[in-house]
Design an enzyme around this catalytic site. Structure first.
Site, PDB file in Angstrom:
ATOM      1  N   ARG C  51      92.112 -41.628  95.955  1.00 18.70           N
ATOM      2  CA  ARG C  51      92.981 -42.132  97.013  1.00 18.70           C
ATOM      3  C   ARG C  51      92.186 -42.873  98.082  1.00 18.70           C
ATOM      4  O   ARG C  51      92.499 -44.004  98.441  1.00 18.70           O
ATOM      5  CB  ARG C  51      93.716 -40.973  97.641  1.00 18.70           C
ATOM      6  N   THR C  52      91.154 -42.223  98.595  1.00 15.16           N
ATOM      7  CA  THR C  52      90.381 -42.828  99.679  1.00 15.16           C
ATOM      8  C   THR C  52      89.632 -44.067  99.188  1.00 15.16           C
ATOM      9  O   THR C  52      89.621 -45.098  99.864  1.00 15.16           O
ATOM     10  CB  THR C  52      89.388 -41.788 100.255  1.00 15.16           C
ATOM     11  N   LYS C  80      68.366 -40.184  89.308  1.00 11.18           N
ATOM     12  CA  LYS C  80      66.949 -40.379  88.991  1.00 11.18           C
ATOM     13  C   LYS C  80      66.052 -39.842  90.092  1.00 11.18           C
ATOM     14  O   LYS C  80      64.859 -40.117  90.100  1.00 11.18           O
ATOM     15  CB  LYS C  80      66.673 -41.864  88.755  1.00 11.18           C
ATOM     16  N   ARG C 101      81.315 -41.812 100.611  1.00 12.05           N
ATOM     17  CA  ARG C 101      81.655 -40.389 100.555  1.00 12.05           C
ATOM     18  C   ARG C 101      80.498 -39.668  99.873  1.00 12.05           C
ATOM     19  O   ARG C 101      79.950 -40.148  98.879  1.00 12.05           O
ATOM     20  CB  ARG C 101      82.933 -40.159  99.765  1.00 12.05           C
ATOM     21  N   HIS C 130      86.045 -36.747 108.216  1.00 12.13           N
ATOM     22  CA  HIS C 130      86.725 -37.727 107.368  1.00 12.13           C
ATOM     23  C   HIS C 130      87.532 -38.624 108.317  1.00 12.13           C
ATOM     24  O   HIS C 130      88.754 -38.598 108.339  1.00 12.13           O
ATOM     25  CB  HIS C 130      87.642 -36.994 106.382  1.00 12.13           C
TER      26      HIS C 130
END
Lengths: 304, 304, 304
Positions: C51-52, C80, C101, C130
């Site tokens: 969604r975000t 890595k 995120r 957020h």
């Protein structure tokens, strides 16, 4: 507003309009390269399918549009327990049109019931339907044969689980005097439900490709998966009957065309690729043009 | 039509053209921001590589083009048993140019043999080649040094498996009077096959960075992976010899430059990042400009 | 240059500017459809969030910009062993602005300390902040209520771990005479640290939604996860207290609005969706417009 959930959602006349739009796009692609400026396609693949996904995304980008989406359910919110209906209601706030593939039958239909203002294109719902593959098949046939009636088409391989075969058979059965030859081992025969709408005199069934290949205008090949068979002995005994090679092709008409929804594994020998009758790679190009025409058509229907 | 499969596919003169195109792009990026309008890059990463993939995609988008692709074999059709040749034949119907990374050596070469009208750029094929990294390296050297001849370059770390080192060494060996110093533990020495084309008087080997750092115009660092060593005792004993820190840098020339293909783990101490000689982050920017120039060049060659 | 790492990074006045920019975008989207031509958003999702991520990518594409990135740490170089700081330094060479995120608290803040010329938007850092969800919440409240002061807001469900609730409470507490009602089971109460900045007379706590729903101008629902409870008996006993259905809604004001950060599981019964007070799907649309305004604002601040 219109959706494309299964092949028969479009009438023969609506397909004709799509086909002539495809002709226009192929003739003058630059005239369509800004059709979707400022438009967004949501490309929602709840299960992976590179070929189909990239075909849709190419179609949208060649129209000047942009794409958002995901290629794998693992990165979608459905992993957090969200219902498909909720996901679609959110996506509708972002995108202008949506192509979706989902492992569950009926998923695209459900999405089309939920949306208010975003056309849904079914890009495959489980073993059920895959109407833009049918669209690709029809465009390819029309391109090489110039017609849909008075044709004999052989479907070869896994006719039991091959959804693209079921869909194409239903679509072609709407035209006049189309003859179907179903070529498969006993285990993978065309299910009754798909045969019952075809007139008895218009189809026959066989387990030998070579016996009937000479009658065909179109040969539609599909993959025969080993795991469909009761025993691997049975698989070994039968598989060669359903593999197309240069030897079997000798018996075919000069203007027969060979289709395949791809991916192909070993059911068409690589030596066949260079034969002029092998048009399965061109088929993917026609599929992309078909998706361009479809996106245009559904966006126009929405604005009406 | 031209492809870039390995660094020596381009002559010195062709590289010079690329470099001067890079200069133009850096000087006037806006003049190139529509070069690829209506063009599509297929970005096919059969194994993940964020940096390289995003560099290609940025390059294409900064040219006004668009991108389709995948970042992971798991979402590609190869999981259904499709051959690479078939995948490429399909993609050719969608895209104008293709950058691909694949775990198997020779994959990009095979792709280039299959396509009819889509230039292939090798974005890494197993441990084999990675020519656009070499391109990034060369552009960075040219930017800071203004020349390729009469330079002494030290390669430090894992010279046995470091494909970017093998490629850059081959590319630089085409210029006059380039001296190579190979700095590695015994276990990770430069393979014979890469040394045999270099004149004996033009290279030497050592296991001590600090002993030779003062001679270098360029220091090319690479990662030393613990799992390459026979024993972890051996690793512990040796690893510090191949870590670049401020202390060792005191012995280097003021105008030496430090390159690294990235990602870096611990082989360059973070304290080095602020040193003016550390240009490994700028190197990624030059890599992106190099890819822009390469895409332009290959698309122009295709249209000729 | 400005970043958005946590909601209070913007003053009330700066939010007002964002809100009026949102009004302009909604009124005349076509005037903004080329604002980000030739600009690139890096969309770095080290953990998945459809969604975000899609909201950010839609926002950028609706502004004419382009997007690079990844939707999953598995395809990033962090596998890595690369540090976040190094990844960000590389990405800064590619993109103009970055939404990220990350599962670790403080990741976005760290990124903002490392960059020289790329604004960072925190799209979620672990259980911490957020801020663009808060932005979506605020825009939705402003749209339906026309003000932020003199409002009573109920937060219902998991107030202990719900980061969007913590952030919105802090943001609203800057306005005059905002009353908070915290509705949760004992196990999931609002933590002390978030209550201590709110005046005693401005909040109360309860474990019964139905008792207080009549007082609310805004009801902010959140998910109650079974695994947060000590025993499943306790969960079964309590869960219905925190599920919103048509029955409980009868006690609410006619102009109360219902918000939810989504995804929703079962804490809002589907029968509520058709109620006019349910604005949680519109909320996602406001979130997208908020992100458009934010991208514009941060890019303008960078160029000043």
């Amino acid at each position: 507003m219109k959706h494309l959930i299964e092949p028969l959602d479009f009438t023969i006349e609506e397909y004709e309009k799509l086909f002539s739009l495809v002709d226009d796009i192929i003739a003058k692609p630059e005239e369509f390269s800004h059709f979707c400026d400022n438009k967004l396609l949501a490309s929602l693949f709840f299960e992976p399918s590179t070929r189909t996904r990239l075909s849709f995304e190419t179609a949208m980008e060649r129209l000047g549009g942009k794409v958002i989406g995901f290629s794998d359910a693992g990165v979608s919110s459905s992993t957090k327990g969200e219902t498909l209906a909720d996901t679609i209601r959110v996506i509708e706030n972002y995108a202008d049109i949506c192509a979706m593939r989902h492992p569950k039958e009926g998923a695209a239909l459900l999405a089309s019931k939920v949306v208010k203002n975003m056309p849904i294109i079914n890009a495959g719902d489980g073993g059920h339907e895959h109407p833009t593959q049918t669209l690709a098949d029809l465009i390819t046939i029309r391109h090489y044969k110039g017609r849909f009636d008075n044709l004999t088409i052989g479907f070869c391989g896994d006719l039991k689980f091959g959804r693209t075969i079921h869909s194409l058979a239903r679509a072609l059965n709407r035209y006049k005097n189309v003859k179907f030859i179903f070529i498969s081992p006993e285990e993978l025969k065309m299910p009754e439900v798909f045969k019952q709408n075809i007139k008895k005199e218009n189809y026959k069934e066989t387990d030998s490709l070579v016996d009937v290949i000479g009658d065909l205008d179109i040969l539609y090949m599909s993959r025969v998966q080993k795991e469909r068979f009761v025993s691997s002995d049975e698989y070994e005994r039968l598989k060669d009957f359903f593999i197309l090679d240069r030897e079997k092709l000798k018996h075919a008409k000069d203007d027969m065309i060979i289709l395949h929804p791809l991916p192909r594994v070993n059911e068409i020998a690589p030596e066949v690729d260079s034969d002029e009758r092998a048009v399965y790679f061109q088929q993917t190009k026609f599929g992309m043009f078909g998706r361009m025409a479809l996106i245009i058509t559904l966006l126009e229907a929405k604005n009406d």
